[in-house]
Structures are given as structure tokens and as C-alpha cells.
Scaffold this motif. Structure first.
Motif, PDB file in Angstrom:
ATOM      1  N   UNK A 259       0.835  -1.212   0.000  1.00 49.27           N
ATOM      2  CA  UNK A 259       0.000   0.000   0.000  1.00 49.27           C
ATOM      3  C   UNK A 259       0.869   1.261   0.000  1.00 49.27           C
ATOM      4  N   UNK A 260       2.026   1.183   0.667  1.00 52.27           N
ATOM      5  CA  UNK A 260       2.916   2.350   0.789  1.00 52.27           C
ATOM      6  C   UNK A 260       4.131   2.252  -0.138  1.00 52.27           C
ATOM      7  N   UNK A 261       4.034   1.432  -1.158  1.00 52.78           N
ATOM      8  CA  UNK A 261       5.236   1.170  -1.979  1.00 52.78           C
ATOM      9  C   UNK A 261       5.826   2.439  -2.595  1.00 52.78           C
ATOM     10  N   UNK A 262       4.985   3.450  -2.848  1.00 52.33           N
ATOM     11  CA  UNK A 262       5.512   4.697  -3.427  1.00 52.33           C
ATOM     12  C   UNK A 262       6.402   5.453  -2.434  1.00 52.33           C
ATOM     13  N   UNK A 263       6.342   5.085  -1.159  1.00 54.65           N
ATOM     14  CA  UNK A 263       7.190   5.732  -0.143  1.00 54.65           C
ATOM     15  C   UNK A 263       8.468   4.934   0.123  1.00 54.65           C
ATOM     16  N   UNK A 264       8.702   3.892  -0.687  1.00 53.00           N
ATOM     17  CA  UNK A 264       9.883   3.020  -0.530  1.00 53.00           C
ATOM     18  C   UNK A 264      10.119   2.583   0.910  1.00 53.00           C
ATOM     19  N   UNK A 265       9.153   1.907   1.492  1.00 54.91           N
ATOM     20  CA  UNK A 265       9.358   1.460   2.873  1.00 54.91           C
ATOM     21  C   UNK A 265      10.438   0.395   2.954  1.00 54.91           C
ATOM     22  N   UNK A 266      10.995   0.244   4.145  1.00 56.29           N
ATOM     23  CA  UNK A 266      11.877  -0.892   4.440  1.00 56.29           C
ATOM     24  C   UNK A 266      10.948  -2.012   4.873  1.00 56.29           C
ATOM     25  N   UNK A 267      10.881  -3.069   4.094  1.00 51.62           N
ATOM     26  CA  UNK A 267       9.885  -4.106   4.366  1.00 51.62           C
ATOM     27  C   UNK A 267      10.527  -5.343   4.981  1.00 51.62           C
ATOM     28  N   UNK A 268      10.002  -5.722   6.110  1.00 56.46           N
ATOM     29  CA  UNK A 268      10.496  -6.853   6.896  1.00 56.46           C
ATOM     30  C   UNK A 268       9.516  -8.009   6.830  1.00 56.46           C
ATOM     31  N   UNK A 269      10.027  -9.223   6.811  1.00 59.18           N
ATOM     32  CA  UNK A 269       9.162 -10.392   6.992  1.00 59.18           C
ATOM     33  C   UNK A 269       9.717 -11.206   8.155  1.00 59.18           C
ATOM     34  N   UNK A 270       8.839 -11.587   9.066  1.00 58.64           N
ATOM     35  CA  UNK A 270       9.254 -12.315  10.263  1.00 58.64           C
ATOM     36  C   UNK A 270       8.692 -13.733  10.198  1.00 58.64           C
ATOM     37  N   UNK A 271       9.570 -14.724  10.362  1.00 57.08           N
ATOM     38  CA  UNK A 271       9.138 -16.120  10.275  1.00 57.08           C
ATOM     39  C   UNK A 271       9.816 -16.931  11.377  1.00 57.08           C
ATOM     40  N   UNK A 272       9.328 -18.134  11.577  1.00 61.94           N
ATOM     41  CA  UNK A 272       9.925 -19.014  12.586  1.00 61.94           C
ATOM     42  C   UNK A 272       9.516 -20.448  12.299  1.00 61.94           C
TER      43      UNK A 272
END
Lengths: 207, 207
Positions: free
Chosen positions: B113-126
Motif C-alpha cells: 500500500x505504501x510502496x511509493x514511499x519506498x518502505x523498508x519491508x520486513x518479513x518475520x518467520x519461525x
């Protein structure tokens, strides 16, 4: 013991990241040093050892043996036997080097080979555009590859890494779940990411 | 503007990680606050907004419309229309909140949704084992779920996240390449990882 292993896509900057991370953590980095140690230990020339290390392991690994190294000594073509012997020698050297203490090991499925030491395993990836740009920036003077040729080379090398890993473990190469941290380096300078990464590694090991 | 988005597997500790990371970086964290803002803006009760937010979006999204939100207004069952209107309202609120400045946004495909703001995108898994242990440690008194029931719930919720993402983008949920950093929290205390993660985020944004 704090062992850090680095797997990477070709062109993602993983090798540079490994070296810089080892400097930041003040521990040795084992990359080409592994080949040199195998060569020295077994009386091979460095060129021959490097050549053996770069061979497509899957192509020479007899699938009838199964997925592990057990029973690899018998009934093989001499060339196949040499390659497997080299792979085993390489694994022994990786274990010896890691046994000396904290370190960074680049490539060669070290996370699998050293799994009993609970290494912190990193995977480094990037967009194709970014990997191409990184390859171009490192091209030697006089090299004339097309983008297509570089992409083909990237795919071939990544495929070989995946194939070697497939022989050793069921954890797929390049799949998030096979690693503790996966880092996108697209459009980033490796050296700028390293201080933060070093801080994260220290937290992981509870320092 | 430094926007950090957090996607996560259910039980991986991603929500706690988001809150702690926002505290470490001294920026707001938007999680349930998004639901509350949608409720307030549209005169809905918080309970109703929470219920709408938790619905399986794929089940009510008419596939004939295609993969994007365009043209969603017409010829729909009122319940479908309400759900899509809620999703759109939620997206608007996420944009409004992010527009205020640096922040952490948890879930809801904020990275897309915020891709135009170039977010730092994290994915958390375990690992599943670790997610189960985390779920048990947070269970309210008197809750009596079996491991099997919790695993089923994990799968359902992760599937719903993936389905919502599928409507918005071609970048798959839970695939390394859709994110800038993927963190394995298996067997780790989230609070011990956060200082290092905060350092990495600062490096990413060039601070």
C-alpha cells in the motif's frame, strides 16, 4: 563458538559482505582460503583446486548413490571419484577452519556442513537489475559480456550452488526457511549495511 | 521519510517485534491503531471494525473483478461491498498515518500500500515448533487449544494474509524476494534481537 555462514546469489555482493562483516566483527573470513587450504593439504596446485571447486557437482554426482555421501568410494569413473574426493576434502577443511574459533565462512554450503555448531546462517539476494549493475561495476577491463550472457552465467552458478546443496540436505538453497536472516542488497552499498548487520549478529549470539 | 513495514507469520513474534522496534527507533507503531482509526473515521464500533478486518478477504472478493480494486463499486452483494469498502478505508488510513512521518506499520500489506514511499519491508518467520511455543506462552488462562488446533489457526491466518496480498500485488506473501529483510525468530527472545535490528534499519536508511 560464533560461526557465521554466508550463502548468496551470484552478483548480490555476498562475498564482499562476508569480508566486511568479518572485519567488523574482527574474526577471520574463509572464502578462497578454503580452496588454498585444500590445495596445500592434498598437494594440489591452486589452479587445479579452484577448477575442481567450480565444477558442476550435480553433473558428476552419481544419483544412484542417493542423497548423501555415504558409500561414495566404489565403482565410479575416476573423474567422478576425484570430484567427490575434492568435495569431501573441502568439507574437512571447512570443519578444521571453523574448529579454530569464531569466523565467517562464505559459500560452499558451510551452514549445512557446520550445522552441529549452530552457525548463524545468512542468505544474500538482490534484484536482477541490481546484480547486473554490480557485475558490470566489477568487470575487468577488456571484458565484453552482454547483459544476457551475464544473466545466463548468474543462473548457471546459482543453479550449481542449489545442486550442491541438494546433495547435502533437504533444506533448499535460496529458500527463506533454510537461513536465519535473508538480506536484500538491491541498490545498496554493502559497506553501508555492514555496521548494522554486525550489530544484529551480536544480538543473535546474545553478546 | 523512513517507513518500516512488518509482515509476519502468525506466532513468529512479528507484532511484538514491530512494537519494540518502533520504541527503539522512537517512532509510532501502527497496528490495532489502524482499525481504531478506521472505526473512528467511519463511525463504526471498534468491535465491528475489528471483525471486518479479520474476515477472509479472498472469500468475499469477487474474482471476476480481476486482481485490483478498480471497478469494485458495482453489482455486488451488500456484504461483499462492505468488506471491500472496509479494505479501501483501511488503505486510506494507512496512507494517512504514514503520511505523518517515520513509523512502523504492522501487517495489512502496508509494504504494498505504501510502496511509493519506498518502505523498508520486513518479513518475520519461525519454525512451527517455535511458533507453537510462542502461542502457548501467550495463551490466556483457561484457553484449551490442542497443538493441532493452533497449527490449523496459524495456517488459516497466514493463508488469509497471503490471499489479501494476492489481491493487491504480484509479489507473493512470505517469499524472500517480496521483502528487504527476512528474520527467523525461532527460539529467540524478540527483545534481544531488536537493538541489532534497529541498527540495521538505520544503516538501510543511510543514517
Amino acid at each position: 563458538m560464533n560461526i557465521i555462514t554466508i550463502s548468496r546469489e551470484f552478483g548480490s555482493g555476498g562475498r564482499e559482505l562476508g569480508k566486511r562483516l568479518s572485519d567488523a566483527l574482527n574474526v577471520p573470513c574463509y572464502d578462497d582460503e578454503i580452496i588454498e587450504a585444500v590445495a596445500e593439504k592434498h598437494g594440489l596446485s591452486k589452479d587445479y583446486a579452484a577448477h575442481m571447486s567450480e565444477k558442476d557437482f550435480r553433473a558428476i554426482y552419481p544419483t544412484t548413490i542417493g542423497r548423501r555421501f555415504s558409500g561414495f568410494r566404489y565403482h565410479m569413473h575416476p573423474a567422478t571419484n576425484q570430484s567427490i574426493q575434492f568435495a569431501v576434502a573441502q568439507q574437512e577443511v571447512i570443519r578444521e577452519l571453523a574448529g579454530r574459533g569464531d569466523c565467517v565462512v562464505v559459500g560452499r554450503c558451510a551452514d549445512v556442513i557446520l550445522s552441529d555448531l549452530n552457525p548463524f546462517s545468512l542468505f544474500v539476494y538482490a534484484s536482477q537489475e541490481s546484480k547486473l549493475a554490480r557485475c558490470w561495476s566489477r568487470a575487468k577491463e577488456g571484458e565484453h559480456y552482454t547483459d544476457r550472457e551475464i544473466v545466463q552465467m548468474m543462473r548457471r552458478i546459482d543453479k550449481e550452488c542449489a545442486a550442491y546443496r541438494e546433495v547435502l540436505t533437504d533444506n533448499d538453497w535460496g529458500h527463506m526457511r533454510s537461513y536465519n536472516l535473508c538480506i536484500d542488497t538491491s541498490g545498496k552499498e554493502i559497506k553501508k549495511l555492514v555496521p548494522g548487520l554486525a550489530a544484529y549478529v551480536k544480538c543473535w549470539f546474545g553478546e
